[in-house]
Design an enzyme around this catalytic site. Structure first.
Site, PDB file in Angstrom:
ATOM      1  N   GLY A 119       0.808  -1.215   0.000  1.00  0.00           N
ATOM      2  CA  GLY A 119       0.000   0.000   0.000  1.00  0.00           C
ATOM      3  C   GLY A 119       0.840   1.262   0.000  1.00  0.00           C
ATOM      4  CB  THR A 120       4.326   1.912  -1.135  1.00  0.00           C
ATOM      5  OG1 THR A 120       4.815   0.676  -0.624  1.00  0.00           O
ATOM      6  CG2 THR A 120       5.365   2.991  -0.964  1.00  0.00           C
ATOM      7  CD1 TRP A 170      -4.827   4.875  -1.354  1.00  0.00           C
ATOM      8  CD2 TRP A 170      -5.087   2.767  -0.675  1.00  0.00           C
ATOM      9  NE1 TRP A 170      -6.159   4.697  -1.091  1.00  0.00           N
ATOM     10  CE2 TRP A 170      -6.340   3.413  -0.674  1.00  0.00           C
ATOM     11  CE3 TRP A 170      -4.994   1.435  -0.287  1.00  0.00           C
ATOM     12  CZ2 TRP A 170      -7.504   2.748  -0.279  1.00  0.00           C
ATOM     13  CZ3 TRP A 170      -6.150   0.780   0.092  1.00  0.00           C
ATOM     14  CH2 TRP A 170      -7.385   1.428   0.101  1.00  0.00           C
ATOM     15  CG  HIS A 218       9.403  -1.063   0.935  1.00  0.00           C
ATOM     16  ND1 HIS A 218       8.086  -0.780   1.190  1.00  0.00           N
ATOM     17  CD2 HIS A 218       9.587  -0.810  -0.394  1.00  0.00           C
ATOM     18  CE1 HIS A 218       7.498  -0.376   0.068  1.00  0.00           C
ATOM     19  NE2 HIS A 218       8.377  -0.384  -0.892  1.00  0.00           N
ATOM     20  NE  ARG A 244      -2.823  -6.263  -0.516  1.00  0.00           N
ATOM     21  CZ  ARG A 244      -2.821  -5.942  -1.801  1.00  0.00           C
ATOM     22  NH1 ARG A 244      -1.735  -5.408  -2.343  1.00  0.00           N
ATOM     23  NH2 ARG A 244      -3.881  -6.149  -2.556  1.00  0.00           N
ATOM     24  CB  SER A 261       0.870  -7.030  -4.394  1.00  0.00           C
ATOM     25  OG  SER A 261       1.208  -5.698  -4.719  1.00  0.00           O
ATOM     26  CB  VAL A 306      -6.895   8.419  -2.008  1.00  0.00           C
ATOM     27  CG1 VAL A 306      -6.028   9.583  -1.548  1.00  0.00           C
ATOM     28  CG2 VAL A 306      -8.113   8.268  -1.101  1.00  0.00           C
ATOM     29  CG  ASP A 343     -11.685   3.920 -11.532  1.00  0.00           C
ATOM     30  OD1 ASP A 343     -10.921   2.955 -11.727  1.00  0.00           O
ATOM     31  OD2 ASP A 343     -12.930   3.823 -11.541  1.00  0.00           O
ATOM     32  N   GLY A 374      -6.208  -1.483  -5.449  1.00  0.00           N
ATOM     33  CA  GLY A 374      -5.698  -2.845  -5.496  1.00  0.00           C
ATOM     34  C   GLY A 374      -6.732  -3.774  -4.883  1.00  0.00           C
TER      35      GLY A 374
END
Length: 264
Positions: free
Chosen positions: A10-11, A13, A75, A97, A105, A195, A198, A231
């Site tokens: 989810g980086t 996002w 990370h 996640r 992913s 956010v 789309d 995602g």
């Protein structure tokens, strides 16, 4: 104040959410002129420019930031963070996640990102993932290490990707509370709109289409939309075989031993 976004998934996002929370109103021109990866530098990055004229390092990008607080992403497992994180009493947001979706992913990300090791086929990659033989090491150690750190470090907010997918507004409210931010209903709605999957997928400032080492013809950086989240949650079901799933479940029981850490 220095905010560090420590993300195993989810980086983009969460970085985009935090950038909007802090600077969406005060520096709106950033949103259309500066790519997200420059607004929120990647701490451990080190890559050659498209013209091979210079090496771009995360620390250099950090030093060039003109906004406060500085937003940084990494990370790194908890034990590898620079000591300055703790010495400066940094505010840290960690996002985890579930293991299966992370593996899927990560596999597709390695396929399209030429800065990452070649993932080979899915079966080989999954085996390496289970054994922690991937960049940044074991998923189990990563999520558990940060969970344990949360118990002793009060300025660490631990989020779950699935919760963010389920109710982005609720999780954003909790994030704002942790960061000491207050949003009007209008501002909150504006962030939530920006956010959405789309909107981010078509936004060149957030979809990483400007980065030359990511081949989005191999696999789009933003791959799937389940109409709710950035995602797809549960995408592992489209790639895991029955036998792979059964083996993974047995391995999971053995390796995720902290009884207080629960994933969807």
């Amino acid at each position: 104040m220095c905010c560090r976004c420590v993300l195993i998934s989810g980086t983009t996002w969460v970085c985009y959410i935090m950038d909007l929370l802090f600077f969406g109103k005060t520096c709106p021109e950033r949103l259309t002129s500066i790519p997200l990866h420059e607004r929120v530098p990647f701490l451990e990055i080190s890559r050659t420019s498209p013209t091979s004229e210079y090496v771009q390092k995360g620390r250099d990008l950090l030093d060039q930031l003109t906004t406060t607080p500085h937003l940084i992403k990494t990370h790194l497992p908890v034990q590898f963070l620079p000591k300055s994180f703790w010495e400066q009493n940094s505010t840290i947001v960690y996002v985890a996640r579930n293991a299966k979706d992370t593996a899927v992913s990560y596999y597709h990300f390695c396929r399209m990102n030429y800065c990452m090791p070649e993932p080979a086929d899915w079966s080989t990659f999954l085996q390496n993932f289970e054994e922690g033989k991937v960049s940044y090491g074991s998923w189990y150690d990563h999520v558990s290490g940060w969970w344990e750190k949360k118990q002793s470090y009060s300025k660490l907010h631990y989020m779950f990707y699935e919760d963010l997918s389920e109710d982005t507004g609720r999780e954003m409210d909790q994030l704002c509370s942790f960061l000491g931010l207050s949003l009007s209903a209008e501002d909150k709605e504006n962030v939530l709109t920006r956010v959405k999957f789309d909107n981010m997928k078509t936004n060149k400032m957030s979809n990483f289409s400007t980065i030359h080492h990511m081949d989005q013809t191999v696999s789009p950086f933003m791959r799937k939309n389940d109409s709710v989240s950035l995602g797809k949650v549960g995408d592992w079901k489209n790639l895991f075989t029955v036998s792979q799933n059964e083996k993974f479940d047995e391995d999971y029981k053995q390796k995720l031993k902290n009884p207080t850490l629960h994933f969807h």
